[in-house]
Design an enzyme around this catalytic site. Structure first.
Site, PDB file in Angstrom:
ATOM      1  N   ARG A  58       0.818  -1.157  -0.088  1.00  0.00           N
ATOM      2  CA  ARG A  58       0.092   0.012   0.024  1.00  0.00           C
ATOM      3  C   ARG A  58       0.897   1.308  -0.006  1.00  0.00           C
ATOM      4  O   ARG A  58       0.492   2.258  -0.728  1.00  0.00           O
ATOM      5  CB  ARG A  58      -0.942  -0.067   1.222  1.00  0.00           C
ATOM      6  CG  ARG A  58      -2.111  -0.792   1.120  1.00  0.00           C
ATOM      7  CD  ARG A  58      -2.769  -1.463   2.288  1.00  0.00           C
ATOM      8  NE  ARG A  58      -1.835  -2.196   2.966  1.00  0.00           N
ATOM      9  CZ  ARG A  58      -1.836  -3.738   2.551  1.00  0.00           C
ATOM     10  NH1 ARG A  58      -2.897  -4.176   1.971  1.00  0.00           N
ATOM     11  NH2 ARG A  58      -0.914  -4.638   2.779  1.00  0.00           N
ATOM     12  N   THR A  59       1.759   1.303   0.691  1.00  0.00           N
ATOM     13  CA  THR A  59       2.612   2.511   0.986  1.00  0.00           C
ATOM     14  C   THR A  59       3.148   2.983  -0.169  1.00  0.00           C
ATOM     15  O   THR A  59       3.227   3.987  -0.706  1.00  0.00           O
ATOM     16  CB  THR A  59       3.819   2.677   2.284  1.00  0.00           C
ATOM     17  OG1 THR A  59       2.848   2.136   3.224  1.00  0.00           O
ATOM     18  CG2 THR A  59       4.265   3.883   2.402  1.00  0.00           C
ATOM     19  N   LYS A  87      25.445  -4.195  -1.490  1.00  0.00           N
ATOM     20  CA  LYS A  87      26.853  -4.314  -1.714  1.00  0.00           C
ATOM     21  C   LYS A  87      27.598  -3.452  -0.320  1.00  0.00           C
ATOM     22  O   LYS A  87      28.603  -3.313  -0.232  1.00  0.00           O
ATOM     23  CB  LYS A  87      27.327  -3.579  -2.895  1.00  0.00           C
ATOM     24  CG  LYS A  87      26.833  -4.182  -4.179  1.00  0.00           C
ATOM     25  CD  LYS A  87      27.289  -3.210  -5.408  1.00  0.00           C
ATOM     26  CE  LYS A  87      26.710  -3.634  -6.650  1.00  0.00           C
ATOM     27  NZ  LYS A  87      27.224  -2.622  -7.821  1.00  0.00           N
TER      28      LYS A  87
HETATM   29  C1  NCD Z   1       2.197  -1.208   8.253  1.00  0.00           C
HETATM   30  C2  NCD Z   1       3.629  -0.972   8.182  1.00  0.00           C
HETATM   31  O1  NCD Z   1       4.442  -1.222   7.215  1.00  0.00           O
HETATM   32  O2  NCD Z   1       4.095  -0.406   9.236  1.00  0.00           O
HETATM   33  N1  NCD Z   1       1.457  -1.338   6.695  1.00  0.00           N
HETATM   34  C3  NCD Z   1       1.422  -0.135   5.893  1.00  0.00           C
HETATM   35  O3  NCD Z   1       2.188   0.724   5.835  1.00  0.00           O
HETATM   36  N2  NCD Z   1       0.087  -0.037   5.746  1.00  0.00           N
HETATM   37  C4  NCD Z   1       1.384  -1.949   9.092  1.00  0.00           C
HETATM   38  C5  NCD Z   1       2.110  -3.458   9.174  1.00  0.00           C
HETATM   39  O4  NCD Z   1       3.041  -3.830   8.338  1.00  0.00           O
HETATM   40  O5  NCD Z   1       1.765  -4.272   9.890  1.00  0.00           O
END
Ligand code: NCD
Length: 309
Positions: A58-59, A87
């Site tokens: 998602r991010t 590396k």
């Molecule tokens: C989260 C993260 O990466 O911290 N996910 C996200 O960015 N939506 C939550 C998780 O990994 O549990």
């Protein structure tokens, strides 16, 4: 922070209420502006680099979608293994290099403090998309945006934060923002996964009302929204310990029915077993709306750091 122009986004505590209200307004504006259009022309000629040294769906995709919806371009690496980090290149050197190609960097890395190192090295804005068990400020911004939409207001918030409060960077960032709104917070976790003491103490020093409990049913009965989190398996050095706490909290249809009230359910995703899929069709299940809000919020952040809003 009067404006986000040229700023790094590193920590949930860097925002004032005024900043957050402005970001939410810009995000909501973009939702209207984009209707019926594929993209805007706002960031034409700008390039965003996404550097993900940890898994992400998602991010990363929402930042890339947001940049493209604003008319900008994206450069990226397939994975950490395919970059020179494999590396032995430092985060600082990688950031200084990428700053020669791009106008802003989004970075996710397993080490706490890594995004700050990148920001100190690079002379372009750096956005922390998760530094180990540290912070995840843009998730917190999309979360507060979602809370404002789902509950209709940011006043008198009563919220349960549930699961891995020790290692969860999304909750570490979100509580900083919630504390600005005088929210009443219930921290629900197994003893092993409690919110770090320095965060709880810092929030209390800002006047936050916090209840710590292991009892999800109790906390849910006292609050309007539960923010579920995944037990962060990758942060455990002792997997036997993970086995002891996994599956600690589960929201399913039976749990919601027993509550006898409307509850909003959020989750940053990915979920493992803490929200059953049968909950997805429940009106209060907000987690996929939360995902969608991520694009609007990240459009707002990008437009603002480039001084276009
Ligand atoms: C989260 C993260 O990466 O911290 N996910 C996200 O960015 N939506 C939550 C998780 O990994 O549990």
């Amino acid at each position: 922070m009067a404006s986000l122009k040229g700023k790094d986004i590193l920590h949930g505590n860097q925002f004032s209420k005024k900043d957050i209200d402005a970001i939410i307004k810009v995000a909501a504006g973009f939702e209207k502006e984009l209707k019926g259009k594929g993209a805007l022309n706002l960031l034409k000629g700008k390039i965003l680099a996404t550097l993900f040294f940890e898994p992400s769906t998602r991010t990363r995709l929402s930042f890339e979608a947001a940049m493209q919806r604003l008319g900008g371009g994206v450069i990226s690496m397939a994975s950490a293994e395919s970059s020179s980090a494999a590396k032995g290149e430092t985060v600082a050197d990688t950031a200084m290099t990428v700053a020669q190609y791009a106008d802003a960097i989004v970075i996710r890395h397993p080490r706490i403090g890594s995004a700050k190192e990148a920001a100190d090295a690079a002379d372009i804005p750096v956005i922390n998309a998760g530094d180990g068990a540290g912070q995840h400020p843009t998730q917190a911004l999309l979360d507060i945006y979602t809370i404002s939409k789902e509950l209709g207001s940011l006043k008198n918030l009563k919220i349960s934060l549930v699961g891995d409060l020790k290692n969860g960077r999304t909750v570490h960032a979100l509580v900083e923002i919630l504390s600005l709104y005088g929210a009443q917070l219930f921290f629900v976790s197994p003893g092993l996964l409690k919110m770090p003491e320095e965060i709880t103490a810092h929030l209390k020093s800002k006047g936050a009302a916090i209840v710590e409990t292991e009892d999800l049913a109790y906390a849910a009965s006292q609050t309007d929204l539960v923010y579920m989190t995944r037990i962060q398996k990758e942060r455990f050095s002792d997997l036997a310990e993970y086995e002891r706490v996994k599956g600690s909290y589960v929201v399913n249809a039976g749990f919601l029915a027993a509550l006898k009230k409307d509850l909003t359910v959020m989750h940053p995703l990915p979920r493992v077993d803490e929200i059953h899929t049968e909950v997805d069709s429940y009106a209060g299940a907000a987690y996929f709306r939360q995902v969608r809000n991520g694009v609007s919020i990240r459009m707002a952040i990008l437009a603002m750091i480039f001084g276009k809003r």
